[in-house]
Design a protein around this motif. Sequence first.
Motif, mmCIF file in Angstrom:
data_model
loop_
_atom_site.group_PDB
_atom_site.id
_atom_site.type_symbol
_atom_site.label_atom_id
_atom_site.label_comp_id
_atom_site.label_asym_id
_atom_site.label_seq_id
_atom_site.Cartn_x
_atom_site.Cartn_y
_atom_site.Cartn_z
ATOM 1 N N LEU A 1 -153.355 -32.534 8.953
ATOM 2 C CA LEU A 1 -154.669 -32.480 8.644
ATOM 3 C C LEU A 1 -154.695 -32.031 7.047
ATOM 4 C CD1 LEU A 1 -157.041 -31.010 11.773
ATOM 5 C CD2 LEU A 1 -156.653 -33.930 10.865
ATOM 6 N N TRP A 2 -154.515 -33.534 6.302
ATOM 7 C CA TRP A 2 -154.149 -32.559 4.479
ATOM 8 C C TRP A 2 -155.414 -32.344 4.245
ATOM 9 C CZ3 TRP A 2 -148.902 -33.348 1.574
ATOM 10 C CH2 TRP A 2 -148.318 -33.746 2.666
ATOM 11 N N ASP A 3 -155.564 -32.965 3.278
ATOM 12 C CA ASP A 3 -157.381 -32.724 2.062
ATOM 13 C C ASP A 3 -157.870 -32.945 2.700
ATOM 14 O OD1 ASP A 3 -155.538 -30.700 0.584
ATOM 15 O OD2 ASP A 3 -155.430 -32.201 -0.721
ATOM 16 N N GLY A 4 -158.946 -32.690 3.003
ATOM 17 C CA GLY A 4 -160.351 -33.139 3.428
ATOM 18 C C GLY A 4 -160.881 -32.086 5.126
ATOM 19 N N ARG B 1 -154.886 -25.426 -0.075
ATOM 20 C CA ARG B 1 -156.408 -25.729 0.786
ATOM 21 C C ARG B 1 -157.098 -26.324 -0.088
ATOM 22 N NH1 ARG B 1 -155.357 -29.061 5.031
ATOM 23 N NH2 ARG B 1 -157.780 -30.281 5.681
ATOM 24 N N ASP C 1 -153.381 -42.244 6.141
ATOM 25 C CA ASP C 1 -153.358 -42.510 4.756
ATOM 26 C C ASP C 1 -154.485 -41.802 4.846
ATOM 27 O OD1 ASP C 1 -150.006 -42.419 4.419
ATOM 28 O OD2 ASP C 1 -150.724 -44.690 4.817
ATOM 29 N N ARG D 1 -156.731 -39.691 5.917
ATOM 30 C CA ARG D 1 -157.699 -38.563 6.170
ATOM 31 C C ARG D 1 -158.303 -38.272 7.193
ATOM 32 N NH1 ARG D 1 -157.888 -36.455 -0.574
ATOM 33 N NH2 ARG D 1 -156.243 -36.445 -0.636
ATOM 34 N N TRP D 2 -158.321 -39.463 8.376
ATOM 35 C CA TRP D 2 -159.063 -39.064 8.825
ATOM 36 C C TRP D 2 -160.398 -39.782 9.612
ATOM 37 C CZ3 TRP D 2 -155.247 -39.553 12.551
ATOM 38 C CH2 TRP D 2 -154.631 -39.505 12.826
ATOM 39 N N ARG D 3 -160.522 -40.412 7.855
ATOM 40 C CA ARG D 3 -162.405 -40.481 7.549
ATOM 41 C C ARG D 3 -162.438 -41.657 8.695
ATOM 42 N NH1 ARG D 3 -160.907 -41.226 1.346
ATOM 43 N NH2 ARG D 3 -160.658 -38.707 1.028
#
Length: 254
Positions: free
Chosen positions: A53-56, A86, A250, A252-254
């Motif tokens: 999990l990166w930003d978001g 973060r 890529d 971000r799991w949206r």
Amino acid sequence: MLRHFLRRALGRLRWQACARLWLPAWIAACFGAWPGVSHSLPPPSAPERVAWLWDGPGVPDWSRAHAAVVVQHVLLRGSEVLVRPRPQAPALGPQARVTPVVHVELSLAQPPQLGERQHRVIVEAVRRAAERSSSGWVQLDLEARPSQRAFYLAVLRQLRAVLPPEVRLSITALAWWCRSPDWLDDLPADEVVPMFFRMGADSAEMRRLLVEAPHRLHRQCRQGAAGFSMQEPVDVTTVSRYARTYWFDDRRWR
């Protein structure tokens, strides 16, 4: 006249029946290849799947129990050391197991001056991240070039000295490291996570080795853990070889 009418009606019924069979397949074939339409499939089953999990705030449902969360970004550029925490917490429940990740980027445009200050910043960032671990792991994501290996090894050895004994150290590894056995043998980490995605010019050959000749890769790249991307299809047999798989998205799991 009646015979002609019946023949036309029967023809329409046959066309409609056929259309129900081939039209969905035609639509899937056309739009499946349309630019911007995702071909990503859910990752194959494995003993443990962990989302990076990166930003978001996005989190896939299958990783709500355990996620690897990037808590700090560090950029080393020339003599500069830039640190960014973060900006937004992921949508994880209080019972989730979290593996904190510190991402360190070494600038290519302005190669960093690697010295005591840079060493200290990275070690302190990972040590502080480990205090937030609820999984028993902390992860360092640092893509060291061959000329930076001595610095990287010094950082890892220092981390082994300062991390609590109950916290295990995970590190990511570039895929091409898997063909440098003397390099991987020296990495003092509890887990090495080769990243089998975004492999550049080496991608086709590395994917072939993963499927056809995994024995030619370093043992650290054939067992334990590995990283994959939701945007790059991967062979099910390859994934099932690992006890833990990390997944990058890529979007971000949206």
